[in-house]
Design an enzyme around this catalytic site. Sequence first.
Site, mmCIF file in Angstrom:
data_model
loop_
_atom_site.group_PDB
_atom_site.id
_atom_site.type_symbol
_atom_site.label_atom_id
_atom_site.label_comp_id
_atom_site.label_asym_id
_atom_site.label_seq_id
_atom_site.Cartn_x
_atom_site.Cartn_y
_atom_site.Cartn_z
ATOM 1 N N ASN A 1 0.801 -1.225 0.000
ATOM 2 C CA ASN A 1 0.000 0.000 0.000
ATOM 3 C C ASN A 1 0.835 1.277 0.000
ATOM 4 O O ASN A 1 0.319 2.343 -0.269
ATOM 5 C CB ASN A 1 -0.954 0.016 1.200
ATOM 6 C CG ASN A 1 -0.266 -0.323 2.491
ATOM 7 O OD1 ASN A 1 0.314 -1.409 2.634
ATOM 8 N ND2 ASN A 1 -0.282 0.591 3.436
ATOM 9 N N CYS B 1 0.454 8.561 11.519
ATOM 10 C CA CYS B 1 0.680 9.833 12.186
ATOM 11 C C CYS B 1 0.190 9.702 13.616
ATOM 12 O O CYS B 1 -0.999 9.626 13.856
ATOM 13 C CB CYS B 1 -0.095 10.934 11.472
ATOM 14 S SG CYS B 1 0.106 12.531 12.243
ATOM 15 N N HIS C 1 -13.926 -0.029 0.230
ATOM 16 C CA HIS C 1 -13.738 1.418 0.059
ATOM 17 C C HIS C 1 -12.512 1.786 -0.771
ATOM 18 O O HIS C 1 -12.317 2.962 -1.102
ATOM 19 C CB HIS C 1 -13.736 2.142 1.415
ATOM 20 C CG HIS C 1 -12.513 1.972 2.255
ATOM 21 N ND1 HIS C 1 -11.559 2.941 2.365
ATOM 22 C CD2 HIS C 1 -12.104 0.953 3.041
ATOM 23 C CE1 HIS C 1 -10.610 2.534 3.200
ATOM 24 N NE2 HIS C 1 -10.917 1.318 3.627
#
Length: 391
Positions: A157, A335, A207
Amino acid sequence: MNDIYLDHAATTPLHPAVFERMLPHLSGVSGFGNPSSTHRFGMAARLAVSDARDRLAAALHCDSRQLIFTSGGTESDNLAIFGSIAAAASKGKGQKGHIITSQIEHHAVLHTCEQLQRAGHEVTYLPVDTTGLIRIEDLERAIRPDTVLISIMFGNNEVGTLQPIRAIGELARSRGILFHVDAVQALGHIDLQASQLPVDFMSFSAHKIQGPKGTGALYCAPHVHLSPQLFGGSQERKRRAGTENVAGIVGFAAAAELAVQNIGQLQQNCAKLRQKMVETFQKFLGDGGFVENGHPDASHRLPHIVNVSFPGVDTETLLMNLDLEGIAAASGSACTSGSLEVSHVLQAMQLPEEVLRSAVRFSFGAGQPEDEIVLAAERAATIVSRIRNRK
Ligand SMILES: Cc1ncc(COP(=O)(O)O)c(C=O)c1O
């Protein structure tokens, strides 16, 4: 200026035709039934789920009985790993089976494996080369008599590198080891024929292909045992309890059909967009002004992911500046506590420190026009030059 979305590997917009198909199952008129109910409302919902399962199975080239609907890629990965390890233990194949995975898996796989380690299982994390590929020799060496499962992703990814799934699967089969493939990023970009591959489990998520969030599926090959990880009702042939997300499932099947129909066109367009982006960086930044990360050969990478480093320009600063210009890109890494962690994928690829710390992932989607990419790349190059000149 319109915003430019270059983060399709994170998520994609819902396709209008998918939304249309989902609507009757979201609005309260007739399609809201519980598929487990015996009355006509329940029957209509059951039919919708069954029809969606058939459609998704046709798109994935597998038998519909082999599909388990889940809440997304993360749950599919968890179910495949926890479920196969638990099933192996209950069949007397050792309470603490050994698992092999790679250092560059998605956290849905890595953190699941770490959880198994806390429970006393042993896990080998295979290294990758500088292009992001595992080596079959390393895998072969890592196999032990108690190895129960190999879990290797189809396409990464962050950098897009494709793993040699057939070769890994053939090795796993020859040693009687189960093989799980996280195909979340590959679906819609690579022609996947689930039942034609030597694979026992394959994870998918809606999604990423213009379907709804919170819906996914796990392909489970015939005769492979999987212990359920959710208990309650007998949904999904007792493999995943819980009232089905009917609208989500209908949307997932519709999105998968569209994605598979349009795969060739999307592949071609993404290749063109990648070329345009790289040409633009080349024009504005010149040789040595940027570095492409991942596999150099198009046949060994996902077409929609372009990971580029701009040495001397910190990832976070670049992403913030891009966002100010209306361009959405990503670092690919997590993050937490307000600052970006260095990507575990790029670290595993042993890239130089300045490449690790300046990497940005651009990812393309269906219908993305070429001029958007050129504009985004020009803006990115201008920001990069500005930051470099400030130093
Ligand atoms: C390779 C890979 N696996 C798993 C997932 C998790 O999927 P989901 O967001 O549907 O839980 C993602 C999402 O980014 C992914 O890229």
